[in-house]
Design a protein around this motif. Sequence first.
Motif, PDB file in Angstrom:
ATOM      1  N   VAL A 270       0.858  -1.191   0.000  1.00  0.00           N
ATOM      2  CA  VAL A 270       0.000   0.000   0.000  1.00  0.00           C
ATOM      3  C   VAL A 270       0.892   1.237   0.000  1.00  0.00           C
ATOM      4  O   VAL A 270       2.034   1.195   0.470  1.00  0.00           O
ATOM      5  CB  VAL A 270      -0.954   0.035   1.224  1.00  0.00           C
ATOM      6  N   ALA A 271       0.370   2.307  -0.538  1.00  0.00           N
ATOM      7  CA  ALA A 271       1.117   3.562  -0.559  1.00  0.00           C
ATOM      8  C   ALA A 271       1.008   4.259   0.794  1.00  0.00           C
ATOM      9  O   ALA A 271       0.045   4.045   1.544  1.00  0.00           O
ATOM     10  CB  ALA A 271       0.584   4.466  -1.656  1.00  0.00           C
ATOM     11  N   LYS A 272       1.978   5.104   1.091  1.00  0.00           N
ATOM     12  CA  LYS A 272       1.957   5.831   2.356  1.00  0.00           C
ATOM     13  C   LYS A 272       0.690   6.664   2.479  1.00  0.00           C
ATOM     14  O   LYS A 272       0.100   6.769   3.564  1.00  0.00           O
ATOM     15  CB  LYS A 272       3.191   6.725   2.457  1.00  0.00           C
ATOM     16  N   ALA A 273       0.256   7.239   1.380  1.00  0.00           N
ATOM     17  CA  ALA A 273      -0.949   8.084   1.401  1.00  0.00           C
ATOM     18  C   ALA A 273      -2.208   7.279   1.710  1.00  0.00           C
ATOM     19  O   ALA A 273      -3.222   7.840   2.134  1.00  0.00           O
ATOM     20  CB  ALA A 273      -1.101   8.800   0.059  1.00  0.00           C
ATOM     21  N   ASP A 274      -2.153   5.961   1.492  1.00  0.00           N
ATOM     22  CA  ASP A 274      -3.328   5.104   1.711  1.00  0.00           C
ATOM     23  C   ASP A 274      -3.266   4.339   3.022  1.00  0.00           C
ATOM     24  O   ASP A 274      -4.093   3.455   3.261  1.00  0.00           O
ATOM     25  CB  ASP A 274      -3.456   4.110   0.548  1.00  0.00           C
ATOM     26  N   LEU A 275      -2.288   4.664   3.881  1.00  0.00           N
ATOM     27  CA  LEU A 275      -2.158   3.951   5.154  1.00  0.00           C
ATOM     28  C   LEU A 275      -3.421   4.070   5.990  1.00  0.00           C
ATOM     29  O   LEU A 275      -4.042   5.136   6.057  1.00  0.00           O
ATOM     30  CB  LEU A 275      -0.987   4.511   5.957  1.00  0.00           C
ATOM     31  N   ARG A 276      -3.776   2.973   6.631  1.00  0.00           N
ATOM     32  CA  ARG A 276      -4.902   2.994   7.563  1.00  0.00           C
ATOM     33  C   ARG A 276      -4.584   2.066   8.726  1.00  0.00           C
ATOM     34  O   ARG A 276      -3.718   1.186   8.613  1.00  0.00           O
ATOM     35  CB  ARG A 276      -6.191   2.593   6.867  1.00  0.00           C
ATOM     36  N   PRO A 277      -5.251   2.229   9.870  1.00  0.00           N
ATOM     37  CA  PRO A 277      -4.952   1.398  11.038  1.00  0.00           C
ATOM     38  C   PRO A 277      -4.984  -0.091  10.707  1.00  0.00           C
ATOM     39  O   PRO A 277      -5.880  -0.571  10.009  1.00  0.00           O
ATOM     40  CB  PRO A 277      -6.059   1.778  12.024  1.00  0.00           C
ATOM     41  N   GLY A 278      -3.992  -0.789  11.214  1.00  0.00           N
ATOM     42  CA  GLY A 278      -3.860  -2.215  10.961  1.00  0.00           C
ATOM     43  C   GLY A 278      -2.773  -2.541   9.952  1.00  0.00           C
ATOM     44  O   GLY A 278      -2.278  -3.669   9.918  1.00  0.00           O
ATOM     45  N   ASP A 279      -2.411  -1.575   9.103  1.00  0.00           N
ATOM     46  CA  ASP A 279      -1.366  -1.827   8.112  1.00  0.00           C
ATOM     47  C   ASP A 279      -0.023  -2.061   8.787  1.00  0.00           C
ATOM     48  O   ASP A 279       0.258  -1.516   9.859  1.00  0.00           O
ATOM     49  CB  ASP A 279      -1.253  -0.650   7.147  1.00  0.00           C
ATOM     50  N   LEU A 280       0.809  -2.848   8.145  1.00  0.00           N
ATOM     51  CA  LEU A 280       2.134  -3.150   8.670  1.00  0.00           C
ATOM     52  C   LEU A 280       3.158  -2.191   8.082  1.00  0.00           C
ATOM     53  O   LEU A 280       3.127  -1.902   6.882  1.00  0.00           O
ATOM     54  CB  LEU A 280       2.531  -4.591   8.329  1.00  0.00           C
ATOM     55  N   VAL A 281       4.050  -1.723   8.919  1.00  0.00           N
ATOM     56  CA  VAL A 281       5.124  -0.820   8.481  1.00  0.00           C
ATOM     57  C   VAL A 281       6.445  -1.531   8.722  1.00  0.00           C
ATOM     58  O   VAL A 281       6.755  -1.927   9.848  1.00  0.00           O
ATOM     59  CB  VAL A 281       5.088   0.513   9.257  1.00  0.00           C
ATOM     60  N   PHE A 282       7.223  -1.710   7.633  1.00  0.00           N
ATOM     61  CA  PHE A 282       8.494  -2.424   7.714  1.00  0.00           C
ATOM     62  C   PHE A 282       9.659  -1.439   7.654  1.00  0.00           C
ATOM     63  O   PHE A 282       9.600  -0.442   6.933  1.00  0.00           O
ATOM     64  CB  PHE A 282       8.613  -3.439   6.584  1.00  0.00           C
ATOM     65  N   GLY A 295      -2.749   4.989  13.053  1.00  0.00           N
ATOM     66  CA  GLY A 295      -3.303   6.286  12.664  1.00  0.00           C
ATOM     67  C   GLY A 295      -2.519   7.463  13.205  1.00  0.00           C
ATOM     68  O   GLY A 295      -1.748   7.345  14.167  1.00  0.00           O
ATOM     69  N   GLY A 296      -2.700   8.612  12.538  1.00  0.00           N
ATOM     70  CA  GLY A 296      -2.080   9.847  13.011  1.00  0.00           C
ATOM     71  C   GLY A 296      -0.573   9.867  12.979  1.00  0.00           C
ATOM     72  O   GLY A 296       0.051  10.640  13.709  1.00  0.00           O
ATOM     73  N   GLY A 297       0.050   9.015  12.152  1.00  0.00           N
ATOM     74  CA  GLY A 297       1.507   8.940  12.118  1.00  0.00           C
ATOM     75  C   GLY A 297       2.103   8.099  13.226  1.00  0.00           C
ATOM     76  O   GLY A 297       3.324   8.090  13.410  1.00  0.00           O
ATOM     77  N   TRP A 298       1.264   7.368  13.952  1.00  0.00           N
ATOM     78  CA  TRP A 298       1.722   6.535  15.071  1.00  0.00           C
ATOM     79  C   TRP A 298       1.637   5.055  14.716  1.00  0.00           C
ATOM     80  O   TRP A 298       0.816   4.651  13.892  1.00  0.00           O
ATOM     81  CB  TRP A 298       0.871   6.778  16.318  1.00  0.00           C
TER      82      TRP A 298
END
Length: 326
Positions: A270-282, A295-298
Amino acid sequence: MPRICPPSPRRALVTVVAVVAVLLAGTGAAQAEPTPAELERQIDEMWNQLEPTIEQYNQVHTQLKDNQAKAEKLQQQLQPLQAQVDAAMGKISEIAVRQYKIGRVSTMQVLLSGSTPTDTLDQLTVVNAIARNERAQIQDVAAARDRLAADKQTLDALIAQQTTEDKELAAKKTQIEAKISELQKLRQQAYGSSGATGTLKPVACPVDYLGGAGGTAAKRACELIGKPYVWGATGPKGYDCSGLTMAAWAAAGVSLRHYTKWQWEDAKPVAKADLRPGDLVFFYSDLHHVGLYVGGGWMVHAPTTGDYVRMAKLDGRPIAGYRRPS
């Protein structure tokens, strides 16, 4: 003119010692109180060397357990096939004995017994037919057995290799724990040893509420804030980074494997602009760390041994990409 007396050697020595003591005391104070930013840099530097080993252990240990289960299943399949081969070979042995005995019957014995040569030939023909049928059946069973045995032999060699690697990685645990102790001391200096929720959860979590599987995973990750980081753990008493995301998504009915690179593979980009709660950040080029976006950059993540599951801003670490389990 008034006479100015030079200081005595003793007084001069005392003065020098006092000045040096002040300077040393000042230097010691500076060393004893490094800035939080410097401590954080040291922690990141050390942990970036340790966490890949932990994730590698997760991968090898999981593969080893899977292969051991496969080998056990192959062994269970081999046993009945071997029993069939043994039983069939026993029958063939009996037939061979009968053929031998019939083949040695003399003409006089045939005449005395009232049998004709045709009768004897018929007996031999039947016995040979039975033997051929038994051989044909055993060949199919033996071929299946041999294929499974070859597969098991290959798997056993792989298991032996993985067992060695698993032991070597586990043996590094003592060394890792020694470095982890240093990390803990550094973190205590920077943040204190408290696991208070106020420090671990500085804002509402999730920051943005979202329904569906992602929202459920984010909510579960927030509920796990305060749990200790535990090397290679998937809960319920503690978690490592991929163990935390695994447990959070399990609450939403989605199965993730316990290894950061596998979780990367199991989710879609997913793109950074489409991030939503639950997405994984590597994070990092080798994907050795993962957090769960709330959410909210957290994000919520399990940062390092000696720390606790906590919220953190996405900024500050090199992001490799974003993924969404489904």
